[in-house]
Write a protein that holds these residues in place. Structure first.
Motif, PDB file in Angstrom:
ATOM      1  N   ALA A  55      -8.863  15.999 -12.254  1.00 59.79           N
ATOM      2  CA  ALA A  55      -7.912  14.989 -11.786  1.00 59.79           C
ATOM      3  C   ALA A  55      -8.579  13.665 -11.461  1.00 59.79           C
ATOM      4  CB  ALA A  55      -7.157  15.515 -10.567  1.00 59.79           C
ATOM      5  N   ARG A  56      -9.695  13.383 -12.127  1.00 62.96           N
ATOM      6  CA  ARG A  56     -10.297  12.058 -11.971  1.00 62.96           C
ATOM      7  C   ARG A  56      -9.432  11.019 -12.675  1.00 62.96           C
ATOM      8  NH1 ARG A  56     -16.189  12.439 -14.121  1.00 62.96           N
ATOM      9  NH2 ARG A  56     -15.422  14.234 -15.297  1.00 62.96           N
ATOM     10  N   THR A  57      -9.399   9.809 -12.139  1.00 63.13           N
ATOM     11  CA  THR A  57      -8.590   8.745 -12.730  1.00 63.13           C
ATOM     12  C   THR A  57      -9.103   8.409 -14.119  1.00 63.13           C
ATOM     13  OG1 THR A  57      -8.223   7.858 -10.514  1.00 63.13           O
ATOM     14  CG2 THR A  57      -7.687   6.423 -12.382  1.00 63.13           C
ATOM     15  N   VAL A  58      -8.186   8.287 -15.073  1.00 62.00           N
ATOM     16  CA  VAL A  58      -8.521   7.955 -16.456  1.00 62.00           C
ATOM     17  C   VAL A  58      -7.959   6.571 -16.770  1.00 62.00           C
ATOM     18  CG1 VAL A  58      -8.231   8.599 -18.876  1.00 62.00           C
ATOM     19  CG2 VAL A  58      -8.486  10.384 -17.133  1.00 62.00           C
ATOM     20  N   PHE A  59      -8.792   5.675 -17.272  1.00 62.89           N
ATOM     21  CA  PHE A  59      -8.367   4.347 -17.703  1.00 62.89           C
ATOM     22  C   PHE A  59      -8.266   4.330 -19.224  1.00 62.89           C
ATOM     23  CE2 PHE A  59     -10.322   3.771 -13.583  1.00 62.89           C
ATOM     24  CZ  PHE A  59      -9.384   2.974 -12.937  1.00 62.89           C
ATOM     25  N   MET A  60      -7.256   3.617 -19.736  1.00 65.14           N
ATOM     26  CA  MET A  60      -6.934   3.704 -21.164  1.00 65.14           C
ATOM     27  C   MET A  60      -6.713   2.332 -21.767  1.00 65.14           C
ATOM     28  SD  MET A  60      -4.078   6.634 -20.614  1.00 65.14           S
ATOM     29  CE  MET A  60      -4.493   8.257 -19.979  1.00 65.14           C
ATOM     30  N   LYS A  61      -6.966   2.250 -23.074  1.00 71.45           N
ATOM     31  CA  LYS A  61      -6.564   1.069 -23.819  1.00 71.45           C
ATOM     32  C   LYS A  61      -5.045   0.956 -23.815  1.00 71.45           C
ATOM     33  CE  LYS A  61     -10.278   0.491 -27.217  1.00 71.45           C
ATOM     34  NZ  LYS A  61     -10.588   0.493 -28.667  1.00 71.45           N
ATOM     35  N   SER A  62      -4.550  -0.263 -23.786  1.00 68.53           N
ATOM     36  CA  SER A  62      -3.101  -0.458 -23.799  1.00 68.53           C
ATOM     37  C   SER A  62      -2.514  -0.019 -25.135  1.00 68.53           C
ATOM     38  CB  SER A  62      -2.765  -1.928 -23.553  1.00 68.53           C
ATOM     39  OG  SER A  62      -1.377  -2.128 -23.552  1.00 68.53           O
ATOM     40  N   PRO A  97      -4.759  13.114 -15.021  1.00 69.02           N
ATOM     41  CA  PRO A  97      -4.422  14.353 -15.745  1.00 69.02           C
ATOM     42  C   PRO A  97      -3.996  15.454 -14.771  1.00 69.02           C
ATOM     43  CG  PRO A  97      -6.561  13.460 -16.422  1.00 69.02           C
ATOM     44  CD  PRO A  97      -6.163  12.732 -15.184  1.00 69.02           C
ATOM     45  N   PRO A  98      -3.458  16.569 -15.302  1.00 68.72           N
ATOM     46  CA  PRO A  98      -3.046  17.675 -14.436  1.00 68.72           C
ATOM     47  C   PRO A  98      -4.171  18.131 -13.507  1.00 68.72           C
ATOM     48  CG  PRO A  98      -2.199  18.014 -16.641  1.00 68.72           C
ATOM     49  CD  PRO A  98      -3.101  16.809 -16.718  1.00 68.72           C
ATOM     50  N   ASN A  99      -3.819  18.265 -12.248  1.00 69.14           N
ATOM     51  CA  ASN A  99      -4.780  18.607 -11.210  1.00 69.14           C
ATOM     52  C   ASN A  99      -4.957  20.126 -11.146  1.00 69.14           C
ATOM     53  OD1 ASN A  99      -6.381  18.718  -8.916  1.00 69.14           O
ATOM     54  ND2 ASN A  99      -4.680  18.370  -7.499  1.00 69.14           N
ATOM     55  N   ALA A 100      -6.123  20.598 -11.550  1.00 70.83           N
ATOM     56  CA  ALA A 100      -6.406  22.037 -11.515  1.00 70.83           C
ATOM     57  C   ALA A 100      -7.018  22.467 -10.188  1.00 70.83           C
ATOM     58  CB  ALA A 100      -7.350  22.409 -12.665  1.00 70.83           C
ATOM     59  N   GLY A 101      -7.213  21.504  -9.295  1.00 68.20           N
ATOM     60  CA  GLY A 101      -7.836  21.827  -8.012  1.00 68.20           C
ATOM     61  C   GLY A 101      -6.844  21.798  -6.869  1.00 68.20           C
ATOM     62  N   MET A 140       0.862  -1.178   0.000  1.00 66.42           N
ATOM     63  CA  MET A 140       0.000   0.000   0.000  1.00 66.42           C
ATOM     64  C   MET A 140       0.901   1.231   0.000  1.00 66.42           C
ATOM     65  SD  MET A 140      -2.619  -1.264   3.032  1.00 66.42           S
ATOM     66  CE  MET A 140      -4.135  -0.492   2.478  1.00 66.42           C
ATOM     67  N   TRP A 141       0.403   2.344  -0.528  1.00 66.37           N
ATOM     68  CA  TRP A 141       1.158   3.598  -0.469  1.00 66.37           C
ATOM     69  C   TRP A 141       0.195   4.763  -0.617  1.00 66.37           C
ATOM     70  CZ3 TRP A 141       0.920   0.269  -4.498  1.00 66.37           C
ATOM     71  CH2 TRP A 141       0.558   0.765  -5.760  1.00 66.37           C
ATOM     72  N   VAL A 142       0.588   5.902  -0.079  1.00 63.50           N
ATOM     73  CA  VAL A 142      -0.235   7.112  -0.139  1.00 63.50           C
ATOM     74  C   VAL A 142       0.366   8.063  -1.164  1.00 63.50           C
ATOM     75  CG1 VAL A 142      -1.000   9.153   1.147  1.00 63.50           C
ATOM     76  CG2 VAL A 142      -1.118   6.879   2.209  1.00 63.50           C
ATOM     77  N   ASN A 143      -0.483   8.590  -2.045  1.00 68.23           N
ATOM     78  CA  ASN A 143      -0.095   9.561  -3.070  1.00 68.23           C
ATOM     79  C   ASN A 143      -0.574  10.948  -2.671  1.00 68.23           C
ATOM     80  OD1 ASN A 143       0.740   7.506  -5.135  1.00 68.23           O
ATOM     81  ND2 ASN A 143      -1.421   6.974  -5.007  1.00 68.23           N
ATOM     82  N   VAL A 144       0.281  11.942  -2.832  1.00 67.75           N
ATOM     83  CA  VAL A 144      -0.094  13.339  -2.595  1.00 67.75           C
ATOM     84  C   VAL A 144       0.137  14.107  -3.894  1.00 67.75           C
ATOM     85  CG1 VAL A 144       0.395  15.435  -1.308  1.00 67.75           C
ATOM     86  CG2 VAL A 144       0.458  13.219  -0.139  1.00 67.75           C
ATOM     87  N   LEU A 145      -0.955  14.570  -4.502  1.00 64.97           N
ATOM     88  CA  LEU A 145      -0.907  15.272  -5.782  1.00 64.97           C
ATOM     89  C   LEU A 145      -1.326  16.722  -5.559  1.00 64.97           C
ATOM     90  CD1 LEU A 145      -0.532  14.769  -8.918  1.00 64.97           C
ATOM     91  CD2 LEU A 145      -3.018  14.560  -8.994  1.00 64.97           C
ATOM     92  N   ASP A 146      -0.367  17.615  -5.653  1.00 68.57           N
ATOM     93  CA  ASP A 146      -0.665  19.030  -5.447  1.00 68.57           C
ATOM     94  C   ASP A 146      -1.180  19.669  -6.744  1.00 68.57           C
ATOM     95  OD1 ASP A 146      -0.096  19.549  -2.677  1.00 68.57           O
ATOM     96  OD2 ASP A 146       2.010  19.153  -3.134  1.00 68.57           O
ATOM     97  N   THR A 147      -1.598  20.922  -6.651  1.00 64.18           N
ATOM     98  CA  THR A 147      -2.115  21.651  -7.806  1.00 64.18           C
ATOM     99  C   THR A 147      -1.077  21.652  -8.936  1.00 64.18           C
ATOM    100  OG1 THR A 147      -3.364  23.079  -6.315  1.00 64.18           O
ATOM    101  CG2 THR A 147      -3.075  23.845  -8.570  1.00 64.18           C
ATOM    102  N   GLY A 148      -1.517  21.284 -10.128  1.00 66.05           N
ATOM    103  CA  GLY A 148      -0.625  21.221 -11.290  1.00 66.05           C
ATOM    104  C   GLY A 148       0.047  19.878 -11.475  1.00 66.05           C
ATOM    105  N   GLY A 149      -0.020  19.013 -10.484  1.00 61.86           N
ATOM    106  CA  GLY A 149       0.620  17.700 -10.594  1.00 61.86           C
ATOM    107  C   GLY A 149      -0.174  16.736 -11.445  1.00 61.86           C
ATOM    108  N   ARG A 150       0.511  15.716 -11.952  1.00 56.34           N
ATOM    109  CA  ARG A 150      -0.122  14.696 -12.793  1.00 56.34           C
ATOM    110  C   ARG A 150       0.570  13.365 -12.572  1.00 56.34           C
ATOM    111  NH1 ARG A 150       3.314  13.767 -17.183  1.00 56.34           N
ATOM    112  NH2 ARG A 150       1.663  12.785 -18.382  1.00 56.34           N
ATOM    113  N   GLN A 151      -0.100  12.302 -12.972  1.00 46.30           N
ATOM    114  CA  GLN A 151       0.500  10.969 -12.962  1.00 46.30           C
ATOM    115  C   GLN A 151       0.442  10.405 -14.372  1.00 46.30           C
ATOM    116  OE1 GLN A 151       2.524   8.658 -12.341  1.00 46.30           O
ATOM    117  NE2 GLN A 151       1.784   7.833 -10.398  1.00 46.30           N
ATOM    118  N   ALA A 152       1.600  10.017 -14.922  1.00 48.60           N
ATOM    119  CA  ALA A 152       1.660   9.512 -16.288  1.00 48.60           C
ATOM    120  C   ALA A 152       0.976   8.159 -16.403  1.00 48.60           C
ATOM    121  CB  ALA A 152       3.128   9.411 -16.730  1.00 48.60           C
ATOM    122  N   MET A 153       0.650   7.782 -17.633  1.00 54.55           N
ATOM    123  CA  MET A 153       0.028   6.496 -17.894  1.00 54.55           C
ATOM    124  C   MET A 153       0.944   5.365 -17.426  1.00 54.55           C
ATOM    125  SD  MET A 153      -1.468   4.991 -21.494  1.00 54.55           S
ATOM    126  CE  MET A 153       0.107   5.083 -22.329  1.00 54.55           C
TER     127      MET A 153
END
Length: 208
Positions: free
Chosen positions: A124-131, A178-182, A90-103
């Motif tokens: 900054a809702r989680t996006v699921f993608m085709k491989s 995606p980039p967090n605008a909040g 398990m791990w905790v993620n902290v995403l500040d304003t402007g941050g993003r997580q790559a695919m």
């Protein structure tokens, strides 16, 4: 006679609202936010805690006890029967304003999930993608007039979560943020494995 369109081989994604109660959510935020010191290559505004075992904190023990039955329920869709499951990390993620997580996807596990611990901005809702490079047409029909549906979409944006909500998905499924605008977005992520898999006389046992 009416034509019938059949959706073959769908990928399950399970949304379980309110799995963690507010007092536990708040305690996890208070305890782990300052421990999220590991940087992420995707963004300077994204950091994580180290990889944790549920036994590392009484708070994680409580969280795992509430999450694991939902993983077992989800596992029936993945493997066709009720299996024992264990959260391996398990791990905790902290995403500040402007941050993003790559695919990315998650290696060395079968089911993965995220519990949202704070409000999540729509951006900054989680996006699921085709491989990428999957089994698909090499030439796409992609222009302003295309109606996007479940058979031609390349991504799916998860519904807006509330604190305590759980999202489960197969570990191989590509996803991103995606980039967090909040405001700051905090989440608890994890990977899980079944205790065993059996296939026509061959049995594999796993331990977290």
């Amino acid at each position: 006679m009416t034509d019938e369109v059949i959706g073959l081989f769908p990928i399950p994604v399970q949304r379980s609202p309110g799995v963690l109660p507010p007092p536990l959510v708040n305690a996890l935020v208070d305890h782990f936010t300052t421990r999220a010191l590991q940087p992420n290559n995707s963004s300077d505004a994204l950091s994580h805690t180290r990889m944790l075992q549920p036994s590392d904190s009484p708070l994680l023990v409580q969280a795992a006890a509430l999450i694991t039955p939902r993983i077992a329920e989800f596992g029936r869709h993945l493997f066709g029967e009720a299996l024992g499951w264990a959260i391996k990390e398990m791990w905790v993620n902290v995403l500040d304003t402007g941050g993003r997580q790559a695919m990315h996807n998650h290696a060395n596990s079968f089911a993965s999930g995220v519990v949202y611990l704070t409000e999540t901005h729509d951006s900054a809702r989680t996006v699921f993608m085709k491989s990428p490079g999957g089994h698909d047409f090499a030439l796409k029909n992609d222009h302003a007039g295309v109606a996007t549906g479940p058979y031609n979409a390349e991504k799916w944006v998860s519904p807006a979560p509330s604190p305590g909500d759980l999202m489960l998905f197969p570990s191989y499924l590509m996803h991103a943020v995606p980039p967090n605008a909040g405001r700051r977005r905090i989440s608890l992520a994890f990977n899980a494995i079944p205790t065993r898999l059996e296939s026509w006389g061959y049995t594999l046992s796993f331990s977290a």
